[in-house]
Motif scaffolding. Sequence first.
Motif, PDB file in Angstrom:
ATOM      1  N   GLY A 177     -10.893  -4.254  -2.318  1.00  0.00           N
ATOM      2  CA  GLY A 177     -11.721  -3.317  -1.561  1.00  0.00           C
ATOM      3  C   GLY A 177     -10.891  -2.282  -0.824  1.00  0.00           C
ATOM      4  O   GLY A 177     -11.225  -1.089  -0.799  1.00  0.00           O
ATOM      5  N   LEU A 178      -9.785  -2.718  -0.228  1.00  0.00           N
ATOM      6  CA  LEU A 178      -8.897  -1.775   0.458  1.00  0.00           C
ATOM      7  C   LEU A 178      -8.183  -0.872  -0.538  1.00  0.00           C
ATOM      8  O   LEU A 178      -7.924   0.305  -0.241  1.00  0.00           O
ATOM      9  N   ALA A 179      -7.869  -1.407  -1.720  1.00  0.00           N
ATOM     10  CA  ALA A 179      -7.170  -0.605  -2.724  1.00  0.00           C
ATOM     11  C   ALA A 179      -8.056   0.478  -3.317  1.00  0.00           C
ATOM     12  O   ALA A 179      -7.558   1.475  -3.850  1.00  0.00           O
ATOM     13  N   LYS A 233       6.780  -4.142  -4.545  1.00  0.00           N
ATOM     14  CA  LYS A 233       5.471  -4.502  -5.094  1.00  0.00           C
ATOM     15  C   LYS A 233       4.429  -3.443  -4.769  1.00  0.00           C
ATOM     16  O   LYS A 233       4.399  -2.899  -3.663  1.00  0.00           O
ATOM     17  N   THR A 234       3.568  -3.180  -5.741  1.00  0.00           N
ATOM     18  CA  THR A 234       2.431  -2.297  -5.510  1.00  0.00           C
ATOM     19  C   THR A 234       1.251  -3.130  -5.029  1.00  0.00           C
ATOM     20  O   THR A 234       1.289  -4.354  -5.048  1.00  0.00           O
ATOM     21  N   THR A 282      13.082  -0.666  -8.423  1.00  0.00           N
ATOM     22  CA  THR A 282      13.029   0.562  -7.634  1.00  0.00           C
ATOM     23  C   THR A 282      11.721   1.288  -7.953  1.00  0.00           C
ATOM     24  O   THR A 282      11.186   1.173  -9.064  1.00  0.00           O
ATOM     25  N   LEU A 283      11.233   2.037  -6.983  1.00  0.00           N
ATOM     26  CA  LEU A 283      10.031   2.822  -7.212  1.00  0.00           C
ATOM     27  C   LEU A 283      10.294   3.994  -8.145  1.00  0.00           C
ATOM     28  O   LEU A 283       9.374   4.491  -8.806  1.00  0.00           O
ATOM     29  N   PHE A 327       0.834  -1.203   0.000  1.00  0.00           N
ATOM     30  CA  PHE A 327       0.000   0.000   0.000  1.00  0.00           C
ATOM     31  C   PHE A 327       0.870   1.256   0.000  1.00  0.00           C
ATOM     32  O   PHE A 327       0.610   2.214  -0.749  1.00  0.00           O
ATOM     33  N   LEU A 328       1.911   1.267   0.817  1.00  0.00           N
ATOM     34  CA  LEU A 328       2.817   2.415   0.877  1.00  0.00           C
ATOM     35  C   LEU A 328       3.542   2.606  -0.447  1.00  0.00           C
ATOM     36  O   LEU A 328       3.718   3.751  -0.907  1.00  0.00           O
TER      37      LEU A 328
END
Length: 279
Positions: free
Chosen positions: A252-254, A227-228, A141-142, A74-75
């Motif tokens: 649902g959380l996403a 990971k996203t 990497t992000l 999530f982060l």
Amino acid sequence: MNSARHSVFRSVAAHGILILYTVIALFPVFVIVINSFKSRRAIFNEPLALPTPETFDLIGYQTVLKQGDFFQYFLNSMTVTVGSLFFVLMFGAMAAFALSEYRFRGNLLMGLYLALGIMIPIRLGTVAILQIMVASGLVNTLTALVLVYTAQGLPLAIFILSEFMRSVSDDLKNAGRIDGLSEYKIFFRLVLPLVRPALATVAVFTMIPIWNDLWFPLILAPSEETKTITLGSQVFIGQFVTNWNAVLAALGLAIVPVLVLYLIFSRQLIRGITAGAVK
């Protein structure tokens, strides 16, 4: 009098169509959310029914919180999305201001070149992008995802924002120049506040593809640390067995950040979408 009535009618019709579209678009979200609180059997037997005391089950959310590092996923998604949106809006607004404000040889060709990304999908260059990231040491990497999504979102941002910036009064900008404001202050103090509806529109329509994307996270950042949320939820999907409770709970959380962003910018978003319909 008739002109005012027609203007009000067009405004009401535009808002009504947008509300209807929102209801239709949110129906799949509603189905995902209600099924994330139901048992596996209830999901398949009555997918459109609301949870009842007999069918209510939190096993999906329990699985998501226990298996995998969901909060890290999530982060990562938040970091990539917010970072990409910042650069898309900043560079897109600057390029749009330059194209709409300054007349120079090749202005039209430059605008068409910057808008080519709307017609040519960035995924066609996946192999070349991967090679560039490998050579630059940016795989897993992000930063790689932020760079790709910034390049993906800039064409649409420039196309939309340039049209809005052309409608900003030249008298206002010239008055600022007479008062001694630099071009940067004119851009940040005078122009940007007037195109906030357009910025909100670009932000919403840019965020959704980035947040939901699976392609580039799978290719450029598949490691556990990068990971996203969309890629992380794939751990619950197997070749032969799929944990639908966990998948629906993760989705649902996403959905929450997208809904929060829409609620925050809803007024500006509606103004940006209906701006051309109420003139």
